[in-house]
Design a protein around this motif. Sequence first.
Motif, PDB file in Angstrom:
ATOM      1  N   ALA A 158       1.443   6.602  -7.047  1.00 51.47           N
ATOM      2  CA  ALA A 158       0.542   7.715  -7.347  1.00 51.47           C
ATOM      3  C   ALA A 158       1.321   9.023  -7.462  1.00 51.47           C
ATOM      4  CB  ALA A 158      -0.523   7.827  -6.257  1.00 51.47           C
ATOM      5  N   VAL A 159       2.298   9.214  -6.586  1.00 48.57           N
ATOM      6  CA  VAL A 159       3.128  10.421  -6.632  1.00 48.57           C
ATOM      7  C   VAL A 159       3.914  10.484  -7.941  1.00 48.57           C
ATOM      8  CG1 VAL A 159       5.077  11.614  -5.567  1.00 48.57           C
ATOM      9  CG2 VAL A 159       3.293  10.614  -4.133  1.00 48.57           C
ATOM     10  N   GLY A 189       2.046   1.881  -3.289  1.00 54.25           N
ATOM     11  CA  GLY A 189       0.946   2.391  -4.103  1.00 54.25           C
ATOM     12  C   GLY A 189       0.866   3.904  -4.046  1.00 54.25           C
ATOM     13  N   VAL A 190       1.073   4.453  -2.855  1.00 46.49           N
ATOM     14  CA  VAL A 190       1.109   5.911  -2.703  1.00 46.49           C
ATOM     15  C   VAL A 190       2.291   6.487  -3.477  1.00 46.49           C
ATOM     16  CG1 VAL A 190       1.344   7.813  -1.058  1.00 46.49           C
ATOM     17  CG2 VAL A 190      -0.033   5.806  -0.467  1.00 46.49           C
ATOM     18  N   THR A 216      -2.056   3.139  -6.474  1.00 48.34           N
ATOM     19  CA  THR A 216      -2.581   3.070  -5.111  1.00 48.34           C
ATOM     20  C   THR A 216      -3.590   1.940  -4.986  1.00 48.34           C
ATOM     21  OG1 THR A 216      -2.307   5.455  -4.858  1.00 48.34           O
ATOM     22  CG2 THR A 216      -3.734   4.376  -3.288  1.00 48.34           C
ATOM     23  N   PHE A 229      -3.506   7.050  -9.879  1.00 45.91           N
ATOM     24  CA  PHE A 229      -4.095   6.448  -8.684  1.00 45.91           C
ATOM     25  C   PHE A 229      -4.322   4.943  -8.825  1.00 45.91           C
ATOM     26  CE2 PHE A 229      -5.164  10.920  -8.029  1.00 45.91           C
ATOM     27  CZ  PHE A 229      -4.767  11.075  -6.708  1.00 45.91           C
ATOM     28  N   PRO A 260       0.805  -1.222   0.000  1.00 50.63           N
ATOM     29  CA  PRO A 260       0.000   0.000   0.000  1.00 50.63           C
ATOM     30  C   PRO A 260       0.840   1.275   0.000  1.00 50.63           C
ATOM     31  CG  PRO A 260      -0.868  -1.583   1.577  1.00 50.63           C
ATOM     32  CD  PRO A 260       0.461  -2.103   1.139  1.00 50.63           C
ATOM     33  N   THR A 261       1.956   1.269   0.724  1.00 48.43           N
ATOM     34  CA  THR A 261       2.827   2.442   0.748  1.00 48.43           C
ATOM     35  C   THR A 261       3.449   2.679  -0.613  1.00 48.43           C
ATOM     36  OG1 THR A 261       3.342   1.977   3.065  1.00 48.43           O
ATOM     37  CG2 THR A 261       4.787   3.505   1.917  1.00 48.43           C
TER      38      THR A 261
END
Length: 259
Positions: free
Chosen positions: A162-163, A158-159, A190, A187, A155-156
Amino acid sequence: MDIFLVIGIITGLLAVVVGMIVKGANVAVLLNPAAAIIIIVGTSAAVMNSFPKNEFTNIPKVFKSLMRGKSKEDPVEIINQIVDMAQETRKNGLLSLEGKIHSIDNEFLKTGLEMVVDGVDPQHIAEVLEMEIESTEERHRGGALIFTTAGGAAPTLGVLGAVVGLIGALGNLNDTEKLGHMIAGAFVATLYGIFFGYVICHPFASRLKRKSLEEINVMRIITEGILDIQSGNNPKSIEKKLIGTLSPKQRQSIQSKGE
């Protein structure tokens, strides 16, 4: 193969796809190679940095164990086997087990019986078997921890994906139509990360822990049974003692067989 596990994975995928369709989102946006690379390669890197090489390369074996359906050792069959051997030793002595040891598939049971036939002290047998149980628990714990680590990293990442996607999108502010697609695509990483972490990895870790508990329970049944056989305890007493470790359904199967 564990069909129920496969059904669970497919159900999770369908939940995401159907949810996107209901919300009017374009499902084609999920086909994002860049996001997949960030999640899969990034998560693999996180696991590589968390575990030594021998544990990382052992992942295929752990996954094979995970996908295996029914446990290869049925506690009901093990108890029936132990009770039969207890009856045999009551009639013909401990040495009568020597001819049956080679036909036993369970290595843990075979090891214990060999020590019994060799006349090893009961305390030493208990210590040897307990060490094997602890070693197995530690090995299983390491396998589950790999998926727990992957589930926390995905999940991290995934962020992070997204960045990275937003950085690319902000570089094309002049093209409004392209900008919208790039932001949506950003996204997706994410989404991949959350799905991979909380629908795949963490549940896999939980399932491995459950499988470990089942295997350890069988090993403890074997340990108690071997020590009781060596002590010359009554087969019926051994059976009543060991079925206390079983579920109500498993107990009924033993009782119905006895009837």
